[in-house]
Design a protein around this motif. Structure first.
Motif, PDB file in Angstrom:
ATOM      1  N   SER A  22       0.818  -1.213   0.000  1.00 21.37           N
ATOM      2  CA  SER A  22       0.000   0.000   0.000  1.00 21.37           C
ATOM      3  C   SER A  22       0.849   1.259   0.000  1.00 21.37           C
ATOM      4  N   SER A  23       2.101   1.185   0.480  1.00 22.12           N
ATOM      5  CA  SER A  23       2.955   2.365   0.479  1.00 22.12           C
ATOM      6  C   SER A  23       3.587   2.617  -0.891  1.00 22.12           C
ATOM      7  N   CYS A  24       3.525   1.663  -1.791  1.00 21.52           N
ATOM      8  CA  CYS A  24       4.090   1.797  -3.138  1.00 21.52           C
ATOM      9  C   CYS A  24       2.983   2.215  -4.093  1.00 21.52           C
ATOM     10  N   SER A  25       2.633   3.484  -4.057  1.00 17.33           N
ATOM     11  CA  SER A  25       1.550   3.945  -4.915  1.00 17.33           C
ATOM     12  C   SER A  25       2.100   4.893  -5.969  1.00 17.33           C
ATOM     13  N   MET A  26       1.225   5.327  -6.832  1.00 15.41           N
ATOM     14  CA  MET A  26       1.616   6.239  -7.903  1.00 15.41           C
ATOM     15  C   MET A  26       2.016   7.590  -7.312  1.00 15.41           C
ATOM     16  N   MET A  27       2.915   8.263  -8.001  1.00 17.12           N
ATOM     17  CA  MET A  27       3.353   9.588  -7.590  1.00 17.12           C
ATOM     18  C   MET A  27       2.276  10.595  -7.966  1.00 17.12           C
ATOM     19  N   SER A  28       1.929  11.476  -7.040  1.00 10.91           N
ATOM     20  CA  SER A  28       0.915  12.497  -7.327  1.00 10.91           C
ATOM     21  C   SER A  28       1.514  13.582  -8.235  1.00 10.91           C
ATOM     22  N   GLU A  29       0.650  14.411  -8.802  1.00 14.01           N
ATOM     23  CA  GLU A  29       1.120  15.496  -9.663  1.00 14.01           C
ATOM     24  C   GLU A  29       1.985  16.483  -8.872  1.00 14.01           C
ATOM     25  N   ASP A  30       1.607  16.751  -7.634  1.00  8.85           N
ATOM     26  CA  ASP A  30       2.407  17.648  -6.793  1.00  8.85           C
ATOM     27  C   ASP A  30       3.795  17.055  -6.536  1.00  8.85           C
ATOM     28  N   GLN A  31       3.860  15.760  -6.305  1.00 12.83           N
ATOM     29  CA  GLN A  31       5.150  15.105  -6.094  1.00 12.83           C
ATOM     30  C   GLN A  31       6.007  15.165  -7.355  1.00 12.83           C
ATOM     31  N   LYS A  32       5.367  15.006  -8.508  1.00 13.22           N
ATOM     32  CA  LYS A  32       6.103  15.095  -9.772  1.00 13.22           C
ATOM     33  C   LYS A  32       6.691  16.484  -9.975  1.00 13.22           C
ATOM     34  N   VAL A  33       5.908  17.517  -9.694  1.00 15.31           N
ATOM     35  CA  VAL A  33       6.395  18.890  -9.826  1.00 15.31           C
ATOM     36  C   VAL A  33       7.573  19.108  -8.879  1.00 15.31           C
ATOM     37  N   GLN A  34       7.446  18.610  -7.661  1.00 20.14           N
ATOM     38  CA  GLN A  34       8.527  18.727  -6.679  1.00 20.14           C
ATOM     39  C   GLN A  34       9.796  18.023  -7.170  1.00 20.14           C
ATOM     40  N   GLU A  35       9.644  16.852  -7.744  1.00 24.99           N
ATOM     41  CA  GLU A  35      10.797  16.095  -8.249  1.00 24.99           C
ATOM     42  C   GLU A  35      11.426  16.774  -9.465  1.00 24.99           C
ATOM     43  N   LEU A  36      10.602  17.363 -10.334  1.00 25.30           N
ATOM     44  CA  LEU A  36      11.148  18.090 -11.482  1.00 25.30           C
ATOM     45  C   LEU A  36      11.917  19.322 -11.026  1.00 25.30           C
ATOM     46  N   ARG A  37      11.378  20.000 -10.021  1.00 25.44           N
ATOM     47  CA  ARG A  37      12.073  21.162  -9.463  1.00 25.44           C
ATOM     48  C   ARG A  37      13.424  20.727  -8.879  1.00 25.44           C
ATOM     49  N   ARG A  38      13.427  19.594  -8.172  1.00 27.22           N
ATOM     50  CA  ARG A  38      14.657  19.071  -7.577  1.00 27.22           C
ATOM     51  C   ARG A  38      15.659  18.689  -8.665  1.00 27.22           C
ATOM     52  N   ALA A  39      15.187  18.081  -9.750  1.00 23.60           N
ATOM     53  CA  ALA A  39      16.072  17.714 -10.862  1.00 23.60           C
ATOM     54  C   ALA A  39      16.696  18.967 -11.479  1.00 23.60           C
ATOM     55  N   GLY A  40      15.922  20.049 -11.576  1.00 22.46           N
ATOM     56  CA  GLY A  40      16.449  21.306 -12.094  1.00 22.46           C
ATOM     57  C   GLY A  40      17.539  21.881 -11.207  1.00 22.46           C
ATOM     58  N   VAL A  41      17.313  21.856  -9.910  1.00 23.71           N
ATOM     59  CA  VAL A  41      18.316  22.359  -8.965  1.00 23.71           C
ATOM     60  C   VAL A  41      19.577  21.498  -9.031  1.00 23.71           C
ATOM     61  N   GLN A  42      19.401  20.184  -9.092  1.00 22.87           N
ATOM     62  CA  GLN A  42      20.558  19.293  -9.183  1.00 22.87           C
ATOM     63  C   GLN A  42      21.318  19.512 -10.486  1.00 22.87           C
ATOM     64  N   GLY A  43      20.601  19.810 -11.556  1.00 27.39           N
ATOM     65  CA  GLY A  43      21.249  20.091 -12.833  1.00 27.39           C
ATOM     66  C   GLY A  43      22.100  21.347 -12.764  1.00 27.39           C
ATOM     67  N   ALA A  44      21.564  22.390 -12.129  1.00 31.97           N
ATOM     68  CA  ALA A  44      22.328  23.628 -11.977  1.00 31.97           C
ATOM     69  C   ALA A  44      23.558  23.406 -11.101  1.00 31.97           C
ATOM     70  N   GLU A  45      23.412  22.594 -10.064  1.00 28.10           N
ATOM     71  CA  GLU A  45      24.560  22.255  -9.210  1.00 28.10           C
ATOM     72  C   GLU A  45      25.592  21.444  -9.989  1.00 28.10           C
TER      73      GLU A  45
END
Length: 107
Positions: A22-45
């Motif tokens: 039950s803890s392995c569920s689909m990623m919500s849209e908000d979580q996806k946006v958060q992860e994309l933002r994190r990927a952008g920050v990691q890319g700049a770093e």
């Protein structure tokens, strides 16, 4: 006595499996946006880190270092990441890595 112990272990194991699944569920849209933002920050770093290593942050160099800096795309589906999500996550990282500026979702 042994059968009672065996039943208890089986019940506890089954309960743990339900919690795990039950803890392995689909990623919500908000979580996806958060992860994309994190990927952008990691890319700049990564841009800064590559320059410090005397490497030019080209798209190829950034893509080659994608897993090094991000660990790869997180799962967006139970037990896996879809090809579209992996591609989008990588695009945010590489674009930010090349420019040195974090790419922000929705802009």
């Amino acid at each position: 006595m042994t059968t009672q112990w065996g039943r208890t272990v089986a019940a506890v194991t089954a309960g743990a499996m339900v919690v795990l699944v039950s803890s392995c569920s689909m990623m919500s849209e908000d979580q996806k946006v958060q992860e994309l933002r994190r990927a952008g920050v990691q890319g700049a770093e990564a841009h800064v880190a590559l320059l410090a290593e005397h490497k030019v942050p080209t798209p190829e160099e950034c893509l080659n270092n994608y897993k090094r800096f991000t660990g790869g795309a997180p799962w967006d589906e139970p037990y896996s990441a879809t090809a579209d999500w992996i591609s989008l996550h990588g695009d945010y990282f590489v674009g930010s890595c090349v420019t040195g500026t974090p790419r922000i979702p929705g802009t």
